[in-house]
Design a protein around this motif. Sequence first.
Motif, PDB file in Angstrom:
ATOM      1  N   LYS A 227      10.959  67.538  31.977  1.00  0.00           N
ATOM      2  CA  LYS A 227      12.537  68.094  32.007  1.00  0.00           C
ATOM      3  C   LYS A 227      12.040  67.280  33.873  1.00  0.00           C
ATOM      4  CE  LYS A 227      16.928  70.133  33.376  1.00  0.00           C
ATOM      5  NZ  LYS A 227      16.832  70.322  34.432  1.00  0.00           N
ATOM      6  N   LYS A 228      11.260  66.804  34.824  1.00  0.00           N
ATOM      7  CA  LYS A 228      11.381  66.193  35.768  1.00  0.00           C
ATOM      8  C   LYS A 228      11.400  65.172  35.110  1.00  0.00           C
ATOM      9  CE  LYS A 228       8.783  67.057  39.809  1.00  0.00           C
ATOM     10  NZ  LYS A 228       7.777  67.382  41.179  1.00  0.00           N
TER      11      LYS A 228
ATOM     12  N   GLU B 177      14.334  63.073  33.829  1.00  0.00           N
ATOM     13  CA  GLU B 177      15.201  62.886  34.872  1.00  0.00           C
ATOM     14  C   GLU B 177      14.722  61.589  35.633  1.00  0.00           C
ATOM     15  OE1 GLU B 177      15.037  66.895  37.090  1.00  0.00           O
ATOM     16  OE2 GLU B 177      16.592  67.289  35.521  1.00  0.00           O
TER      17      GLU B 177
ATOM     18  N   HIS C 179      15.670  58.527  34.334  1.00  0.00           N
ATOM     19  CA  HIS C 179      17.021  58.409  34.435  1.00  0.00           C
ATOM     20  C   HIS C 179      17.679  57.514  35.637  1.00  0.00           C
ATOM     21  CE1 HIS C 179      19.210  60.195  30.683  1.00  0.00           C
ATOM     22  NE2 HIS C 179      18.576  61.420  30.543  1.00  0.00           N
TER      23      HIS C 179
END
Length: 249
Positions: A192-193, A196, A199
């Motif tokens: 997830k990190k 992100e 992104h």
Amino acid sequence: MSEITTTQKRPSIIVENVRKTFQIRHTHSMKEAFISRLKRKQVGSTPYNALDGVAFTVGEGESVALLGFNGSGKSTLLKLVSGVLEPDAGRVLTRGRVAGLIEVGAGFHPDLSGRENVYLNAAILGMNKAEIDERFDRIVEFSEIGEFIDQEVKHYSSGMFLRLAFSVAIHVELDVLLVDEILSVGDAPFRKKCTEKIHELAQAGKTMLIVSHNMAMVQELCERGIVINKGKKIFDGPIAEAVDAMNAK
């Protein structure tokens, strides 16, 4: 076939009619290969076209997914863009500094510590010592392996390799980021990190070329998809349509 044009954007990656062929040897074991050499027998091989006439352009700031089943040629294509491989025909051009996350731990020296490998990998990616010094603490903090940074990396797990390799790559002053399935390794919080962070890079206008079998992730990260099948480009267009084209195979 739907196609996205990038004529309004300055190109970051140009792939022109690229062909890459490998020779598949027919010898099935080291013993057979040794006996063949002793007998001065020619070892048979068959040419395999990993890529055959692939062409596309990626505009500056685009996030593009390379899709295809195993053996389709997408990882070979990513290695050609990174410069790890050279095409047998055609050409590949890139603009700016390219950082590649193509194989977990690629470029790491097993007998060097994590700290030494940070400097080695960052130098390979084009950073000078002053840049690495300035970013070192952030690289280690993001990797979450601070207590192991001075251990030899041959004692690292694959997850630790991933954390450090990804952290070095995303802290380079990059223009183009290449990612090959690396986000499928590691635990869920770290994935997830990483997502992100990708992104953030996309919002900062970095160009990205991503290989993944995670259709949900590429639809979240990419606006465009290129589908490769048996070494040929069969689709280039909006990511949702690319996923449909991939699933139709």
